[in-house]
Design a protein around this motif. Structure first.
Motif, PDB file in Angstrom:
ATOM      1  N   LYS A 106      90.696  29.626  -5.598  1.00 35.27           N
ATOM      2  CA  LYS A 106      92.072  30.041  -5.315  1.00 35.27           C
ATOM      3  C   LYS A 106      92.577  29.490  -3.987  1.00 35.27           C
ATOM      4  O   LYS A 106      93.439  30.069  -3.357  1.00 35.27           O
ATOM      5  CB  LYS A 106      92.171  31.557  -5.347  1.00 35.27           C
ATOM      6  CG  LYS A 106      91.795  32.108  -6.717  1.00 35.27           C
ATOM      7  CD  LYS A 106      91.944  33.587  -6.790  1.00 35.27           C
ATOM      8  CE  LYS A 106      91.543  34.142  -8.125  1.00 35.27           C
ATOM      9  NZ  LYS A 106      92.233  33.624  -9.274  1.00 35.27           N
ATOM     10  N   LYS A 107      92.017  28.345  -3.576  1.00 35.97           N
ATOM     11  CA  LYS A 107      92.412  27.781  -2.290  1.00 35.97           C
ATOM     12  C   LYS A 107      92.839  26.326  -2.396  1.00 35.97           C
ATOM     13  O   LYS A 107      92.841  25.618  -1.403  1.00 35.97           O
ATOM     14  CB  LYS A 107      91.245  27.905  -1.300  1.00 35.97           C
ATOM     15  CG  LYS A 107      90.916  29.341  -0.979  1.00 35.97           C
ATOM     16  CD  LYS A 107      89.829  29.464   0.038  1.00 35.97           C
ATOM     17  CE  LYS A 107      89.574  30.938   0.299  1.00 35.97           C
ATOM     18  NZ  LYS A 107      88.471  31.173   1.178  1.00 35.97           N
ATOM     19  N   GLU A 108      93.177  25.872  -3.596  1.00 39.46           N
ATOM     20  CA  GLU A 108      93.610  24.487  -3.706  1.00 39.46           C
ATOM     21  C   GLU A 108      94.653  24.320  -4.809  1.00 39.46           C
ATOM     22  O   GLU A 108      94.686  25.052  -5.780  1.00 39.46           O
ATOM     23  CB  GLU A 108      92.424  23.549  -3.931  1.00 39.46           C
ATOM     24  CG  GLU A 108      91.862  23.569  -5.333  1.00 39.46           C
ATOM     25  CD  GLU A 108      90.739  22.562  -5.519  1.00 39.46           C
ATOM     26  OE1 GLU A 108      90.927  21.381  -5.201  1.00 39.46           O
ATOM     27  OE2 GLU A 108      89.676  22.973  -5.999  1.00 39.46           O
ATOM     28  N   TRP A 109      95.496  23.319  -4.594  1.00 37.14           N
ATOM     29  CA  TRP A 109      96.507  22.958  -5.575  1.00 37.14           C
ATOM     30  C   TRP A 109      95.885  21.993  -6.574  1.00 37.14           C
ATOM     31  O   TRP A 109      95.073  21.152  -6.219  1.00 37.14           O
ATOM     32  CB  TRP A 109      97.692  22.276  -4.891  1.00 37.14           C
ATOM     33  CG  TRP A 109      98.398  23.160  -3.905  1.00 37.14           C
ATOM     34  CD1 TRP A 109      98.363  23.064  -2.553  1.00 37.14           C
ATOM     35  CD2 TRP A 109      99.248  24.276  -4.195  1.00 37.14           C
ATOM     36  NE1 TRP A 109      99.129  24.062  -1.978  1.00 37.14           N
ATOM     37  CE2 TRP A 109      99.694  24.811  -2.962  1.00 37.14           C
ATOM     38  CE3 TRP A 109      99.677  24.878  -5.371  1.00 37.14           C
ATOM     39  CZ2 TRP A 109     100.535  25.909  -2.879  1.00 37.14           C
ATOM     40  CZ3 TRP A 109     100.522  25.973  -5.284  1.00 37.14           C
ATOM     41  CH2 TRP A 109     100.949  26.476  -4.048  1.00 37.14           C
ATOM     42  N   TRP A 110      96.287  22.112  -7.824  1.00 34.80           N
ATOM     43  CA  TRP A 110      95.828  21.191  -8.858  1.00 34.80           C
ATOM     44  C   TRP A 110      96.806  20.022  -8.944  1.00 34.80           C
ATOM     45  O   TRP A 110      98.016  20.240  -9.076  1.00 34.80           O
ATOM     46  CB  TRP A 110      95.766  21.880 -10.202  1.00 34.80           C
ATOM     47  CG  TRP A 110      94.639  22.843 -10.386  1.00 34.80           C
ATOM     48  CD1 TRP A 110      93.834  23.379  -9.433  1.00 34.80           C
ATOM     49  CD2 TRP A 110      94.206  23.391 -11.634  1.00 34.80           C
ATOM     50  NE1 TRP A 110      92.919  24.229 -10.004  1.00 34.80           N
ATOM     51  CE2 TRP A 110      93.119  24.251 -11.354  1.00 34.80           C
ATOM     52  CE3 TRP A 110      94.630  23.251 -12.946  1.00 34.80           C
ATOM     53  CZ2 TRP A 110      92.454  24.965 -12.358  1.00 34.80           C
ATOM     54  CZ3 TRP A 110      93.966  23.951 -13.942  1.00 34.80           C
ATOM     55  CH2 TRP A 110      92.879  24.799 -13.651  1.00 34.80           C
ATOM     56  N   LYS A 119      98.933  12.655 -12.475  1.00 36.23           N
ATOM     57  CA  LYS A 119      98.848  13.576 -11.336  1.00 36.23           C
ATOM     58  C   LYS A 119     100.209  13.741 -10.665  1.00 36.23           C
ATOM     59  O   LYS A 119     101.057  12.862 -10.749  1.00 36.23           O
ATOM     60  CB  LYS A 119      97.867  13.039 -10.292  1.00 36.23           C
ATOM     61  CG  LYS A 119      96.429  13.019 -10.741  1.00 36.23           C
ATOM     62  CD  LYS A 119      95.547  12.514  -9.620  1.00 36.23           C
ATOM     63  CE  LYS A 119      94.086  12.546 -10.007  1.00 36.23           C
ATOM     64  NZ  LYS A 119      93.216  12.132  -8.908  1.00 36.23           N
ATOM     65  N   ILE A 120     100.347  14.872  -9.984  1.00 39.48           N
ATOM     66  CA  ILE A 120     101.485  15.076  -9.086  1.00 39.48           C
ATOM     67  C   ILE A 120     100.970  14.912  -7.665  1.00 39.48           C
ATOM     68  O   ILE A 120      99.766  14.992  -7.411  1.00 39.48           O
ATOM     69  CB  ILE A 120     102.145  16.466  -9.269  1.00 39.48           C
ATOM     70  CG1 ILE A 120     101.144  17.595  -8.946  1.00 39.48           C
ATOM     71  CG2 ILE A 120     102.733  16.620 -10.660  1.00 39.48           C
ATOM     72  CD1 ILE A 120     101.769  18.969  -8.815  1.00 39.48           C
ATOM     73  N   ASP A 121     101.865  14.698  -6.727  1.00 43.10           N
ATOM     74  CA  ASP A 121     101.504  14.571  -5.320  1.00 43.10           C
ATOM     75  C   ASP A 121     101.448  15.968  -4.715  1.00 43.10           C
ATOM     76  O   ASP A 121     102.478  16.546  -4.365  1.00 43.10           O
ATOM     77  CB  ASP A 121     102.522  13.694  -4.593  1.00 43.10           C
ATOM     78  CG  ASP A 121     102.168  13.458  -3.131  1.00 43.10           C
ATOM     79  OD1 ASP A 121     101.174  14.036  -2.649  1.00 43.10           O
ATOM     80  OD2 ASP A 121     102.895  12.701  -2.476  1.00 43.10           O
ATOM     81  N   VAL A 122     100.243  16.530  -4.618  1.00 37.57           N
ATOM     82  CA  VAL A 122     100.104  17.905  -4.130  1.00 37.57           C
ATOM     83  C   VAL A 122     100.443  18.036  -2.648  1.00 37.57           C
ATOM     84  O   VAL A 122     100.687  19.145  -2.165  1.00 37.57           O
ATOM     85  CB  VAL A 122      98.687  18.481  -4.404  1.00 37.57           C
ATOM     86  CG1 VAL A 122      98.447  18.615  -5.884  1.00 37.57           C
ATOM     87  CG2 VAL A 122      97.615  17.652  -3.751  1.00 37.57           C
ATOM     88  N   SER A 123     100.487  16.923  -1.923  1.00 44.33           N
ATOM     89  CA  SER A 123     100.835  17.000  -0.498  1.00 44.33           C
ATOM     90  C   SER A 123     102.307  17.369  -0.312  1.00 44.33           C
ATOM     91  O   SER A 123     102.719  17.760   0.767  1.00 44.33           O
ATOM     92  CB  SER A 123     100.532  15.684   0.211  1.00 44.33           C
ATOM     93  OG  SER A 123     101.403  14.658  -0.240  1.00 44.33           O
ATOM     94  N   LYS A 124     103.105  17.260  -1.351  1.00 46.89           N
ATOM     95  CA  LYS A 124     104.536  17.586  -1.267  1.00 46.89           C
ATOM     96  C   LYS A 124     104.838  19.032  -1.678  1.00 46.89           C
ATOM     97  O   LYS A 124     105.974  19.465  -1.641  1.00 46.89           O
ATOM     98  CB  LYS A 124     105.352  16.643  -2.167  1.00 46.89           C
ATOM     99  CG  LYS A 124     105.144  15.164  -1.879  1.00 46.89           C
ATOM    100  CD  LYS A 124     105.937  14.726  -0.688  1.00 46.89           C
ATOM    101  CE  LYS A 124     105.923  13.224  -0.535  1.00 46.89           C
ATOM    102  NZ  LYS A 124     105.100  12.726   0.532  1.00 46.89           N
ATOM    103  N   ILE A 125     103.818  19.779  -2.084  1.00 47.70           N
ATOM    104  CA  ILE A 125     104.039  21.160  -2.521  1.00 47.70           C
ATOM    105  C   ILE A 125     104.400  22.018  -1.319  1.00 47.70           C
ATOM    106  O   ILE A 125     103.738  21.985  -0.286  1.00 47.70           O
ATOM    107  CB  ILE A 125     102.789  21.729  -3.225  1.00 47.70           C
ATOM    108  CG1 ILE A 125     102.551  20.986  -4.541  1.00 47.70           C
ATOM    109  CG2 ILE A 125     102.954  23.231  -3.480  1.00 47.70           C
ATOM    110  CD1 ILE A 125     101.297  21.413  -5.270  1.00 47.70           C
TER     111      ILE A 125
END
Length: 188
Positions: A106-110, A119-125
């Motif tokens: 529960k500590k990371e974005w998929w 994939k999506i760019d999780v750094s933009k979440i």
């Protein structure tokens, strides 16, 4: 001697193109999805009149399969990361299948739901704001201490650790009045 330089920052046009490519790839998926750090939710359009018994929804620890009985799967594959099976569910309402996956970590974005999908760019979440009351006791205490120490530093006052050291020295001085502490220094 070699020097390495960081790649140049992307131009606004490159950023826009990457965003449009990501949106196109995501809209081509057979489902829509959203996530928080704790869970992933998928919505899948199914033919009107579809009933639960017409579906195959196979949720596994590391896999997911959705199909209409007697037909090719709408999608199936390996999940990005394992899930908690007992807390992952699905439901059917009108012509929408909703799948809820409870993340094990529960500590990371998929970056994607299934590993073979784009994939999506999780750094933009942009994560939702959380409240101190949402945190467990130990984490909350640590965050409150950090906030206190930051305020103390901004006002030029000692942090909680520095104050503790000064209090210990003062107590020691009070217990040993016969000693000369005029040259005592505290490393902060």
């Amino acid at each position: 001697m070699s020097t390495s330089t960081a790649p140049p920052d992307p131009t606004p046009e490159e950023i826009k193109a990457a965003k449009e490519k990501e949106q196109a790839e995501q809209s081509a998926l057979p489902y829509k999805w959203s996530q928080t750090l704790e869970e992933v939710d998928l919505t899948v359009s199914v033919p009107s009149g579809t009933r639960g018994r017409d579906l195959i929804v196979d949720i596994k620890l590391t896999g997911l399969k959705v199909a209409l009985k007697g037909k090719e799967p709408l999608f199936e594959g390996t999940l990005y990361k394992p899930i908690h099976l007992d807390d992952s569910t699905w439901s059917l309402s009108d012509s929408t299948l909703e799948i809820h996956l409870d993340k094990s970590n529960k500590k990371e974005w998929w970056p994607h739901v299934l590993t073979h999908h784009p994939k999506i760019d999780v750094s933009k979440i942009q994560p939702e704001n959380s409240k101190l009351s949402d945190l467990d006791g130990e984490t909350r205490g640590m965050v409150e201490k950090m906030m206190y120490d930051q305020r103390q530093k901004e006002m030029g006052l000692p942090t909680s650790d520095e104050q503790k050291k000064m209090d210990m020295l003062k107590k020691f001085q009070d217990q040993h009045p016969e000693m000369d502490f005029s040259k005592a220094k505290i490393n902060m």
